[in-house]
Design a protein around this motif. Structure first.
Motif: not given
Length: 256
Positions: A136-139, A146-149, A168-173
């Protein structure tokens, strides 16, 4: 009938009295569809080895002899090696569990019952089909991605890392990237004890796609505005022309 009862009693005693472990607890890992060996140390083994799973005596092995299958469900599932170890074949998740091999061993001239314990876990062999990355891209003034694995299997660990080895700013996946560098690559890896699979993304490309989309959306909006303005102009001209025409007709009638 009496012999049968004595056999059952012997198995019961063999299972319940062997409270001493023959060695350390064995943690065994296998792959779905693969084989795994429940290894027995044959030194000092006297006679047969009784195999249990959840209290079910499913097989009996003995060094130098063919394994005896007691539960028909294991007929094509297990085999034995020369030393009495058991080979589990074509593994599935349902084969997971704690296996107990009960046997009589002689140590320093002393014979005693003991148990070998095997904790078997079965994992899926991961492939590229198991993993994908959504985004998801916000500009605003800067681009945020935001990338979701997404991993389509269970019993896996998911990690993210960058090509620059920075934090890396990671929360869960989920990983959040703000104002990404042009060349930085982010990689999501899913792994279990027998396999791993990875997929990489370049955040800047997604920012570029997002900006192009915003530009195209802006262009589309301008086209819509122009079409709407032209339509309103035509309607206005039509109404104005009709009004002028009406005024001329009325004025001509009044002059008569």
């Amino acid at each position: 009938m009496i012999c049968f009862l004595w056999t059952l009693l012997g198995i019961y005693l063999k299972c319940t009295l062997c409270d001493r472990s023959c060695g350390e607890r064995n943690h065994v890992i296998g792959a779905e569809g693969g084989d795994v060996l429940l290894q027995v140390d044959p030194d000092g083994v006297m006679g047969d080895i009784t195999w249990f799973l959840s209290g079910n005596h499913f097989a009996t092995s003995e060094p130098g002899k063919i394994i005896k299958i007691r539960d028909s469900r294991y007929k094509e599932k297990v085999d034995s090696t020369e030393d009495g170890s058991v080979l589990m074949k074509n593994l599935a998740k349902k084969d997971e569990g704690t296996y107990i091999a009960s046997t009589l061993k002689s140590t320093s001239g002393i014979e005693e019952l003991c148990a070998l314990i095997y904790d078997l876990r079965v994992y899926e062999m991961l492939s590229d089909d198991n993993i994908e990355i959504d985004y998801e891209v916000s500009s605003n003034e800067t681009c945020n991605v935001t990338f979701i694995c997404i991993v389509r299997t269970s019993d896996v660990t998911i990690t993210w890392e960058s090509s620059t080895n920075t934090d890396v700013n990671v929360t869960s996946n989920v990983v959040h990237v703000q104002d990404p560098d042009l060349k930085v690559i982010y990689t999501c890896t899913a792994w279990n004890p027998i396999s791993s699979v990875s997929k990489s993304v370049t955040p800047w490309k997604y920012c570029k796609i997002g900006r192009q989309q915003i530009s195209e959306d802006y262009k589309d909006m301008n086209i819509i505005r122009l079409k709407l303005a032209g339509f309103l102009l035509i309607i206005t001209c039509f109404i104005l022309g009709h009004h002028i025409k009406t005024e001329v007709v009325v004025s001509s009638t009044d002059n008569k």
